[in-house]
Design an enzyme around this catalytic site. Structure first.
Site, short mmCIF file in Angstrom:
data_model
loop_
_atom_site.label_atom_id
_atom_site.label_comp_id
_atom_site.label_asym_id
_atom_site.label_seq_id
_atom_site.Cartn_x
_atom_site.Cartn_y
_atom_site.Cartn_z
N CYS A 11 31.22 99.83 33.42
CA CYS A 11 31.23 100.99 32.54
C CYS A 11 29.84 101.64 32.57
O CYS A 11 28.88 101.02 33.02
CB CYS A 11 31.60 100.59 31.11
SG CYS A 11 30.70 99.17 30.51
N CYS A 14 26.97 99.69 31.10
CA CYS A 14 26.44 98.57 31.88
C CYS A 14 25.38 99.07 32.86
O CYS A 14 24.32 98.46 33.00
CB CYS A 14 27.56 97.87 32.64
SG CYS A 14 28.99 97.53 31.63
#
Lengths: 78, 329
Positions: A11, A14
């Site tokens: 994502c 991250c």
């Protein structure tokens, strides 16, 4: 030399976490490799349920969001 | 209390921009301004307040609480926690695996995961402000019922047979090890709670504001540009086939509850029956292809197909029941 893993299934948060750690490590002159770990089985192995999570030298130090600058600096200077 | 937003829209659209309240354009813009301002103010205030209260609730504590619970109570609690626990949909796989490796049955985990996108504080808030408390209560009860019944059904057919093998093994191990002791509740100071709530507000608002604009925009377009009475004349009787059609239409549309609720308001005000509207919106929110692709990591195709069929069936049934009941109520 620290091995830092950012756990999370790719994502945006991250990636931002990984970038932040890399940036601060460079600024502080800490020798560290940052790896993004996206394999769900590995993530499960660390018992993490909220991503992004951060593992430093096999120890889970953070989970559930982008860490703050202060937190990251703290880990790097240990 | 909400009247101030109507006045603001009156002033901006009718007085300042000089549009007439009798034109389609004027009505649509009025609807747009009134709803977006109202929703934005409510969101900021309420997300902050709710986050302040639930700062110390997280998925780890829910897992420890659910582990080892009796099944019957487990479904109800799984669905309830799904409604109140915040977590980003990008975390649904780690959450699924975390619950599973604590030995929590697949049905209870899925009760949690199914209810979560349907009910959350933003959705409830929007429903309250746009459609009133009666509809909100109905929506919450139906959303929880989908989670509970879905979870119950998945355990009844022994869905764990069709997990990916590593997930199935984790579940076995978890069951044998039994529940681990509950994680110590973090005690949080007011300053920490404020920090958390501030972060949550910024994060959630940053994520949903565009959905609000899109949702209200679509609602306004419906409001203003679909001829008056068209929906009512053509779909207003709740013909049986309109419900499955609405569910099918909702699948490729991928949105979260925030984007869909303003559209719901507009559909209902235009005379679409409540059941058909609910079916369409729940299908849009809870059955989406991206979500299913993610679940493929932990489930075999067969279980995914069952889950999908189950949701379609559930939403269609809900639509029929409400179309049947609401004219009576």
């Amino acid at each position: 030399m620290k091995t830092i893993k950012v756990l999370g299934s790719g994502c945006t948060k991250c990636s931002k976490t990984a970038e932040l750690i890399e940036k601060l490590a460079a600024e502080l002159g800490v020798d560290a490799t940052v790896v993004k770990e996206t394999d769900v089985q590995v993530i499960m192995g660390y018992g993490v349920m909220r991503t992004p999570a951060v593992v430093i030298d096999e120890e889970l130090v953070h989970s559930g969001g982008i860490p703050t600058q202060t937190e990251v600096t703290g880990w790097l200077q240990q | 209390m909400f009247e101030i937003f109507t006045r603001l829209a009156d002033w901006l659209i009718y007085d300042l921009a000089g549009l007439s309240a009798d034109t389609k354009m004027g009505q649509a813009l009025h609807f747009f301004v009134e709803d977006t301002t109202k929703i934005f103010v409510l969101l900021v205030v309420m997300i902050y307040l709710i986050a302040l209260i639930r700062a110390s609730l997280n998925v780890e504590r829910v897992r420890d609480f659910l582990a080892g619970k009796h099944r019957g109570a487990g479904y109800l609690m799984g669905a309830s926690f799904g409604a109140v626990t915040p977590f980003c949909s990008c975390s649904s796989i780690p959450v699924f695996l975390g619950f599973t490796s604590a030995g929590i049955p697949v049905g209870i985990t899925m009760a949690f995961l199914l209810t979560s996108p349907l009910i959350n504080e933003v959705a409830v808030l929007l429903l309250l402000s746009l459609l009133g408390w009666k509809f909100t209560v109905v929506y919450i009860l139906v959303g929880m019922a989908v989670g509970i019944a879905g979870g119950f059904f998945l355990d009844a057919i022994k869905a764990e047979r069709w997990l990916q093998s590593f997930a199935a093994k984790a579940l076995e191990r978890g069951k044998q090890n039994g529940p681990v002791g509950p994680a110590a509740a973090e005690s949080m100071s007011m300053a920490e709670r404020h920090q958390f709530a501030r972060g949550e507000t910024l994060e959630i608002f940053g994520r949903v504001w565009k959905w609000v604009i899109i949702g209200v925009g679509l609602g306004a377009a419906l409001h203003g540009f679909v001829p008056d009475g068209w929906i009512e004349a053509n779909l207003g009787d709740g013909q049986w086939w309109t419900v499955p059609a609405a569910v099918l239409m909702g699948i490729p549309l991928y949105s979260n509850a925030t984007g869909v609720i303003p559209v719901m308001e507009s559909l209902i005000n235009n005379g679409l029956p409540v059941g058909t509207t609910l079916a369409f919106c729940m299908s849009t929110v809870a059955a989406s292809f991206p979500e299913f692709i993610l679940l493929k990591q932990v489930m075999q195709w067969r279980l995914l197909a069952i889950l999908f069929a189950m949701l379609l069936f559930a939403f269609t049934l809900i639509g029929w029941i409400f179309n049947f009941l609401f004219p009576v109520l």
